[in-house]
Scaffold this motif. Sequence first.
Motif, PDB file in Angstrom:
ATOM      1  N   GLY A   4     -43.261 -51.274  35.109  1.00 44.57           N
ATOM      2  CA  GLY A   4     -44.538 -51.247  35.819  1.00 44.57           C
ATOM      3  C   GLY A   4     -45.617 -51.830  34.934  1.00 44.57           C
ATOM      4  O   GLY A   4     -46.195 -51.140  34.100  1.00 44.57           O
ATOM      5  N   MET A   5     -45.923 -53.103  35.080  1.00 40.50           N
ATOM      6  CA  MET A   5     -46.674 -53.853  34.076  1.00 40.50           C
ATOM      7  C   MET A   5     -48.098 -54.169  34.483  1.00 40.50           C
ATOM      8  O   MET A   5     -48.384 -54.527  35.628  1.00 40.50           O
ATOM      9  N   SER A  59     -46.916 -56.022  38.164  1.00 43.71           N
ATOM     10  CA  SER A  59     -45.844 -55.406  38.941  1.00 43.71           C
ATOM     11  C   SER A  59     -46.418 -55.010  40.293  1.00 43.71           C
ATOM     12  O   SER A  59     -46.670 -53.844  40.573  1.00 43.71           O
ATOM     13  N   SER A 116     -47.119 -51.177  39.550  1.00 41.90           N
ATOM     14  CA  SER A 116     -48.076 -50.612  38.606  1.00 41.90           C
ATOM     15  C   SER A 116     -49.147 -49.866  39.384  1.00 41.90           C
ATOM     16  O   SER A 116     -49.767 -50.418  40.293  1.00 41.90           O
ATOM     17  N   VAL A 138     -51.892 -48.684  38.000  1.00 42.55           N
ATOM     18  CA  VAL A 138     -53.140 -48.735  37.236  1.00 42.55           C
ATOM     19  C   VAL A 138     -54.201 -49.524  38.010  1.00 42.55           C
ATOM     20  O   VAL A 138     -53.952 -50.652  38.439  1.00 42.55           O
ATOM     21  N   ASN A 181     -45.740 -46.655  38.495  1.00 39.89           N
ATOM     22  CA  ASN A 181     -45.953 -46.399  37.072  1.00 39.89           C
ATOM     23  C   ASN A 181     -47.421 -46.095  36.803  1.00 39.89           C
ATOM     24  O   ASN A 181     -48.298 -46.849  37.215  1.00 39.89           O
ATOM     25  N   TYR A 182     -47.678 -44.994  36.088  1.00 40.67           N
ATOM     26  CA  TYR A 182     -49.041 -44.611  35.714  1.00 40.67           C
ATOM     27  C   TYR A 182     -49.151 -44.413  34.206  1.00 40.67           C
ATOM     28  O   TYR A 182     -48.147 -44.172  33.525  1.00 40.67           O
TER      29      TYR A 182
END
Length: 481
Positions: free
Chosen positions: A17-18, A23, A41, A43, A134-135
């Motif tokens: 998760g980039m 991502s 991702s 974020v 993803n975090y």
Amino acid sequence: MTLDTADDTFPTIIQGGMGVGVSGWRLARAVSAAGQLGVVSGVALDLVLARRLQQGDPDGDLRRALDAFPFPEVARRVRERYYVPGGIAPGKPYRPVPKLGLRPHRGRTELTVTANFAEVFLAREGHDGLVGVNYLEKIQLATPAAVYGAMLAGVDYVLMGAGIPSEIPGLLDALAVHRPAEISVTVAGAESGQRHTVGIDPATLHGPLPPPPLRRPRLLAIVSSDILATYLARKPETRPDGFVVEGPVAGGHSAPPRGRLQLDEEGEPLYGPRDRVDTAKVAALGLPFWLAGGHADRQALTRALEVGATGVQVGTAFALCRESGLEEKLRRRLLDAAVTGTLPVRNDPDASPAGFPFKVASLPGTVADPDVYTARPRLCDLGHLRVPYLKTDGEVGYRCPAEPVDTYVRKGRPESDTVGRRCLCNGLVSAIGLGQHRSDGYVEPPLLTLGQDLGFLTDLPNDHTAADVITHLLGGLPGPG
């Protein structure tokens, strides 16, 4: 507590998760459709949704996702606030989004929840594969609302690194049944026992009648030591459902070396024997785990399986593929430089305001360029990496070492903290084509991150796809399970 979790099969490959939007849902969907774990991702998705709606959402994907959001009035308010038919005029600044903070803010919560829902919803379209999000644990202020939005869309896995996600299992349990939930927030200068929290009450979104229970996703903690894995696994309330064990060559943030920080001749952190993970100790915990960082080839995957890992997590190979969320010209420049061996990727100990070493890929015209960095006016207008701190009057303020130096020093911190700090928020958003155009004509330059192992590119087709990466990794190896 577990509510209708996924079955007992696990993916062999986890796509990393980039960045912010690298991502994205297109990449995650391609990986998931190929039978592995595609990961978006999580974020700054509030910012990503708001700016893409202001670009006019030309393909209609985001509006389709908002139409599927289970609480229509919430989606309507977000759409009315940010959607611009046809897109804003070239060079016009984007409308700002509310900054993260401890105080409740309905507009911020609604935007965060819908943004995470939309990204996961689109990643899950058209296949029955697994999707994760993803975090960064360090961005605590966004976590409850972001996770709830992803769960509303049916996310299968939550991955979390850059911190100790000890409260996330309980958060997932509560949100699965739409209960109010909160997590602790680290506030610099707060006394021991003085707790600050941020949370979400789903009833403020769904109204008096709660929807049916949600599927509770699996939690994978991203760790860089067997010590942290053992700590998290020691009791049920902190135990994740598995681990991603990440080495220091992985892209983005890395854990600092244990002990006193020492730098090599290039000014990068030196890692030693104390930083090597004892995979036997991780395996002994009895939970599935994946190895990450420098594992983008078949031999590395084979070695991972031999030490008891379930598989590997791979980031950079996917970040450079066609489905990546990177702005296309930047992706091609990165790929061309990487293939010819002319792309330095530095593990910069100072670049990130978060204080972790951060991989910076050096391309001319990006924030890695010292001239570009020096010419950029210092400001912190997005604030996802701001640190809450206790002011002298007892109120909570926010500071970031990438903000104007005088402003930061006035908040009680030394000027030395600011040296070399890059604005990751603006730089990473610019890397996916969403950089801010300021009213004075200044355009935010991109900041690029990749892992330091690029040797896998010699074994991939030119301008490869996500499917090419999976084929390269798996070969004749068995699939999930």
